[in-house]
Design a protein around this motif. Structure first.
Motif, PDB file in Angstrom:
ATOM      1  N   ARG A 180       0.838  -1.200   0.000  1.00 47.66           N
ATOM      2  CA  ARG A 180       0.000   0.000   0.000  1.00 47.66           C
ATOM      3  C   ARG A 180       0.873   1.251   0.000  1.00 47.66           C
ATOM      4  O   ARG A 180       1.814   1.362   0.762  1.00 47.66           O
ATOM      5  CB  ARG A 180      -0.926  -0.015   1.212  1.00 47.66           C
ATOM      6  CG  ARG A 180      -1.952   1.107   1.232  1.00 47.66           C
ATOM      7  CD  ARG A 180      -2.981   0.871   2.326  1.00 47.66           C
ATOM      8  NE  ARG A 180      -3.993   1.924   2.361  1.00 47.66           N
ATOM      9  CZ  ARG A 180      -3.925   2.993   3.129  1.00 47.66           C
ATOM     10  NH1 ARG A 180      -2.890   3.143   3.950  1.00 47.66           N
ATOM     11  NH2 ARG A 180      -4.868   3.902   3.118  1.00 47.66           N
ATOM     12  N   ARG A 181       0.548   2.192  -0.868  1.00 44.06           N
ATOM     13  CA  ARG A 181       1.329   3.420  -1.010  1.00 44.06           C
ATOM     14  C   ARG A 181       2.814   3.107  -1.205  1.00 44.06           C
ATOM     15  O   ARG A 181       3.685   3.580  -0.485  1.00 44.06           O
ATOM     16  CB  ARG A 181       1.166   4.330   0.223  1.00 44.06           C
ATOM     17  CG  ARG A 181      -0.208   4.978   0.328  1.00 44.06           C
ATOM     18  CD  ARG A 181      -0.287   5.860   1.539  1.00 44.06           C
ATOM     19  NE  ARG A 181      -1.598   6.498   1.662  1.00 44.06           N
ATOM     20  CZ  ARG A 181      -2.034   7.095   2.763  1.00 44.06           C
ATOM     21  NH1 ARG A 181      -1.271   7.135   3.846  1.00 44.06           N
ATOM     22  NH2 ARG A 181      -3.230   7.639   2.796  1.00 44.06           N
ATOM     23  N   SER A 182       3.090   2.304  -2.214  1.00 43.84           N
ATOM     24  CA  SER A 182       4.479   1.933  -2.485  1.00 43.84           C
ATOM     25  C   SER A 182       4.711   1.785  -3.975  1.00 43.84           C
ATOM     26  O   SER A 182       3.768   1.713  -4.772  1.00 43.84           O
ATOM     27  CB  SER A 182       4.828   0.625  -1.778  1.00 43.84           C
ATOM     28  OG  SER A 182       4.150  -0.460  -2.376  1.00 43.84           O
ATOM     29  N   THR A 183       5.975   1.746  -4.338  1.00 38.16           N
ATOM     30  CA  THR A 183       6.387   1.472  -5.706  1.00 38.16           C
ATOM     31  C   THR A 183       7.676   0.667  -5.622  1.00 38.16           C
ATOM     32  O   THR A 183       8.283   0.564  -4.551  1.00 38.16           O
ATOM     33  CB  THR A 183       6.601   2.773  -6.503  1.00 38.16           C
ATOM     34  OG1 THR A 183       6.871   2.454  -7.874  1.00 38.16           O
ATOM     35  CG2 THR A 183       7.779   3.586  -5.941  1.00 38.16           C
ATOM     36  N   ALA A 187      12.915  -2.826  -5.242  1.00 40.42           N
ATOM     37  CA  ALA A 187      12.710  -2.851  -3.800  1.00 40.42           C
ATOM     38  C   ALA A 187      11.425  -2.108  -3.474  1.00 40.42           C
ATOM     39  O   ALA A 187      11.234  -0.963  -3.905  1.00 40.42           O
ATOM     40  CB  ALA A 187      13.896  -2.202  -3.082  1.00 40.42           C
ATOM     41  N   CYS A 188      10.539  -2.744  -2.746  1.00 38.86           N
ATOM     42  CA  CYS A 188       9.272  -2.119  -2.367  1.00 38.86           C
ATOM     43  C   CYS A 188       9.572  -0.887  -1.511  1.00 38.86           C
ATOM     44  O   CYS A 188      10.119  -0.997  -0.411  1.00 38.86           O
ATOM     45  CB  CYS A 188       8.422  -3.122  -1.600  1.00 38.86           C
ATOM     46  SG  CYS A 188       6.740  -2.560  -1.272  1.00 38.86           S
ATOM     47  N   THR A 189       9.209   0.290  -2.027  1.00 36.52           N
ATOM     48  CA  THR A 189       9.588   1.556  -1.395  1.00 36.52           C
ATOM     49  C   THR A 189       8.360   2.423  -1.191  1.00 36.52           C
ATOM     50  O   THR A 189       7.541   2.599  -2.098  1.00 36.52           O
ATOM     51  CB  THR A 189      10.601   2.312  -2.283  1.00 36.52           C
ATOM     52  OG1 THR A 189      11.729   1.461  -2.538  1.00 36.52           O
ATOM     53  CG2 THR A 189      11.065   3.594  -1.609  1.00 36.52           C
ATOM     54  N   THR A 190       8.223   2.968   0.007  1.00 38.19           N
ATOM     55  CA  THR A 190       7.060   3.787   0.316  1.00 38.19           C
ATOM     56  C   THR A 190       6.984   5.035  -0.565  1.00 38.19           C
ATOM     57  O   THR A 190       8.003   5.644  -0.903  1.00 38.19           O
ATOM     58  CB  THR A 190       7.074   4.221   1.796  1.00 38.19           C
ATOM     59  OG1 THR A 190       5.932   5.042   2.053  1.00 38.19           O
ATOM     60  CG2 THR A 190       8.330   5.007   2.141  1.00 38.19           C
TER      61      THR A 190
END
Length: 309
Positions: free
Chosen positions: A208-211, A221-224
């Motif tokens: 959620r709210r990540s890219t 890498a899953c990053t906020t």
């Protein structure tokens, strides 16, 4: 939802079901009274001892290092793992230092570099996100900043109300304000009003709210994207910060780097995540053995991709 989260003591916290937590904090307080050099030795010893039982955590540390630094020689990686485990044990003592030491004792073992950047932004009335990473001594870094300036920190409540009370009380030392992690409106209002907010966007906080943005050798890498949400809507400055312990002298240095004003990619969440991850990389490399490598940083993957752990 209240404006700020504040520690509130009640007699209910003395219930026998919380005695275990109370004993932990009583022990932490007593340890904080010991000479500093002895705390360092005991902390590292605790880490080395825990290494025998923390097989899963040790494997996570090793895997993270393999993913981030695939070209690092195996012997160098194993040495870094050993140092990181020692620093993990030391972190328990450093948290006690942060939550129980007097201002004078904190000042004796720490120094701050770059405070002029904070003063300049304050004079301009401009708010700032203080970009930190989850170093193992993060709690002491926040306390050190509070010696010269007050700030805010995003706060996630602990499920145990007794632990939560001591955590809140410790983190609010020095006049810091704590904001519930879901209170985005207050974060934005505070930044618009020239406040400084301690913010650590380096962990995997979920989809959620990540890219997915590059971090070291990991391309996705899953990053906020929370950083974009805050900066895009408040026009605050980005201020990278590091907190590092010198292994020889034992002195801690909080370094406040030059503000990155008007350099943040406004309106582009992915580009912003890439921008922030570069700051994260530089901060980690200031003291890689003092970073929280035991966190499963790459646990969330893009759809269709297998787990890296």
């Amino acid at each position: 939802m209240s404006k700020y989260t504040t520690p509130r003591f009640s007699l209910a916290l003395l219930h026998p079901k919380y005695w275990g937590v109370l004993c932990i904090f009583a022990f932490s307080y007593l340890c904080s009274l010991l000479p500093y050099a002895l705390q360092i030795r005991l902390g590292k010893l605790l880490g080395r001892t825990a290494l025998r039982f923390m097989k899963r955590r040790t494997n996570t540390i090793r895997r993270n290092l393999e993913l981030c630094f695939p070209e690092m020689p195996a012997a160098e990686r194993e040495q870094l793992i050993k140092q990181n485990i020692e620093n993990t044990g030391l972190a328990l003592f450093e948290t006690g230092m942060a939550w129980f030491w007097s201002d004078a004792r904190v000042a004796k073992h720490t120094k701050i570099v770059g405070m002029e950047h904070v003063k300049k932004l304050k004079a301009e009335g401009r708010g700032a996100l203080l970009i930190a990473v989850h170093s193992l001594n993060l709690e002491l870094g926040g306390r050190t900043f509070g010696l010269l300036a007050q700030g805010m920190a995003v706060y996630r409540p602990n499920n145990n109300p007794c632990f939560d009370y001591f955590q809140l009380k410790g983190r609010s030392r020095g006049g810091h304000s704590l904001i519930h992690r879901k209170n985005i409106a207050l974060m934005l209002d505070s930044l618009k009003n020239g406040e400084f907010m301690w913010y650590a966007p380096d962990h995997d906080y979920g989809r959620r709210r990540s890219t997915f943005a590059p971090l070291f050798a990991v391309e996705k890498a899953c990053t906020t994207t929370g950083t974009s949400l805050l900066v895009d809507n408040s026009n605050c400055a980005i201020v990278p910060m590091t907190f590092v312990r010198d292994n020889d002298s034992g002195q801690y240095t909080l370094t406040i780097k030059e503000p990155l004003i008007d350099k943040f990619p406004i309106g582009d969440e992915h580009a912003a995540a890439c921008f922030i991850n570069k700051i994260v990389e530089e901060s980690i490399m200031d003291a890689p053995s003092q970073y929280m490598w035991l966190h499963r940083r790459f646990k969330n993957r893009p759809e269709g991709e297998t787990s890296l752990y």
